[in-house]
Design a protein around this motif. Structure first.
Motif, PDB file in Angstrom:
ATOM      1  N   THR A  51       0.853  -1.183   0.000  1.00  0.00           N
ATOM      2  CA  THR A  51       0.000   0.000   0.000  1.00  0.00           C
ATOM      3  C   THR A  51       0.895   1.241   0.000  1.00  0.00           C
ATOM      4  N   GLN A  52       0.685   2.127  -0.971  1.00  0.00           N
ATOM      5  CA  GLN A  52       1.429   3.386  -1.042  1.00  0.00           C
ATOM      6  C   GLN A  52       0.578   4.579  -0.608  1.00  0.00           C
ATOM      7  N   ARG A  53      -0.736   4.479  -0.824  1.00  0.00           N
ATOM      8  CA  ARG A  53      -1.656   5.558  -0.446  1.00  0.00           C
ATOM      9  C   ARG A  53      -2.879   4.957   0.226  1.00  0.00           C
ATOM     10  N   GLY A  54      -3.344   5.610   1.278  1.00  0.00           N
ATOM     11  CA  GLY A  54      -4.565   5.160   1.928  1.00  0.00           C
ATOM     12  C   GLY A  54      -4.301   4.445   3.233  1.00  0.00           C
ATOM     13  N   ALA A  55      -5.407   4.086   3.895  1.00  0.00           N
ATOM     14  CA  ALA A  55      -5.343   3.501   5.233  1.00  0.00           C
ATOM     15  C   ALA A  55      -5.487   1.979   5.228  1.00  0.00           C
ATOM     16  N   CYS A  56      -5.158   1.311   4.130  1.00  0.00           N
ATOM     17  CA  CYS A  56      -5.198  -0.164   4.095  1.00  0.00           C
ATOM     18  C   CYS A  56      -3.982  -0.723   4.813  1.00  0.00           C
ATOM     19  N   ASP A  57      -4.006  -2.026   5.089  1.00  0.00           N
ATOM     20  CA  ASP A  57      -2.836  -2.659   5.689  1.00  0.00           C
ATOM     21  C   ASP A  57      -1.612  -2.352   4.824  1.00  0.00           C
ATOM     22  N   PRO A  58      -0.429  -2.216   5.447  1.00  0.00           N
ATOM     23  CA  PRO A  58       0.769  -1.848   4.684  1.00  0.00           C
ATOM     24  C   PRO A  58       1.135  -2.863   3.600  1.00  0.00           C
ATOM     25  N   THR A  59       0.951  -4.165   3.906  1.00  0.00           N
ATOM     26  CA  THR A  59       1.269  -5.201   2.919  1.00  0.00           C
ATOM     27  C   THR A  59       0.259  -6.337   3.022  1.00  0.00           C
ATOM     28  N   TYR A  60       0.088  -7.008   1.906  1.00  0.00           N
ATOM     29  CA  TYR A  60      -0.696  -8.240   1.824  1.00  0.00           C
ATOM     30  C   TYR A  60       0.171  -9.249   1.088  1.00  0.00           C
ATOM     31  N   ILE A  61       0.233 -10.456   1.608  1.00  0.00           N
ATOM     32  CA  ILE A  61       1.016 -11.508   0.963  1.00  0.00           C
ATOM     33  C   ILE A  61       0.129 -12.739   0.815  1.00  0.00           C
TER      34      ILE A  61
END
Length: 133
Positions: A51-61
């Motif tokens: 995630t580069q923009r917004g309030a989502c989790d930083p990463t998803y794997i």
């Protein structure tokens, strides 16, 4: 009288040979079609979403499978994706309160692209990378 019933004419032999050849050719065409349906990108891939923009989790794997150019995930019911012969890929995923769609490009063993979506109403976007297993 019984001898005539067991004798095969030249026309009958030719017809049987033609029919056998036609069946063999049909089987060959079917096999070639199945072989061509496979994608050069088929197999298991590990994906990393950042995630580069917004309030989502930083990463998803997570991992996906590609079969005949169709991208699937064993646990995500609403996951749709497709890889073209060129390696161009498009996919989307929907789970309760979250949605994302993205596109990008795969090469023989890796890939990269962008995604956008939302999580609990917050808009998010970023990039993804892929590595073939």
């Amino acid at each position: 009288m019984f001898e005539d019933m067991n004798v095969e004419s030249a026309e009958e032999r030719e017809m049987k040979n033609l029919l056998t050849s036609a069946i063999a050719a049909s089987c060959l065409v079917a096999l070639v079609s199945v072989a061509q349906a496979r994608s050069a990108y088929d197999g298991s891939w590990d994906l990393l979403f950042v995630t580069q923009r917004g309030a989502c989790d930083p990463t998803y794997i997570f991992a996906v499978n590609i079969i005949d150019g169709v991208v699937t995930h064993p646990n995500l019911v609403k996951f749709r994706g497709h890889v073209a012969r060129s390696g161009a890929v498009r996919a989307s995923v929907s789970v309760p309160d979250k949605y994302a769609s993205g596109s990008g490009q795969l090469s023989s063993n890796s890939g990269r692209g962008t995604w956008s979506g939302y999580s609990r109403g917050a808009r998010c976007s970023g990039y993804w990378t892929a590595q073939r297993n």
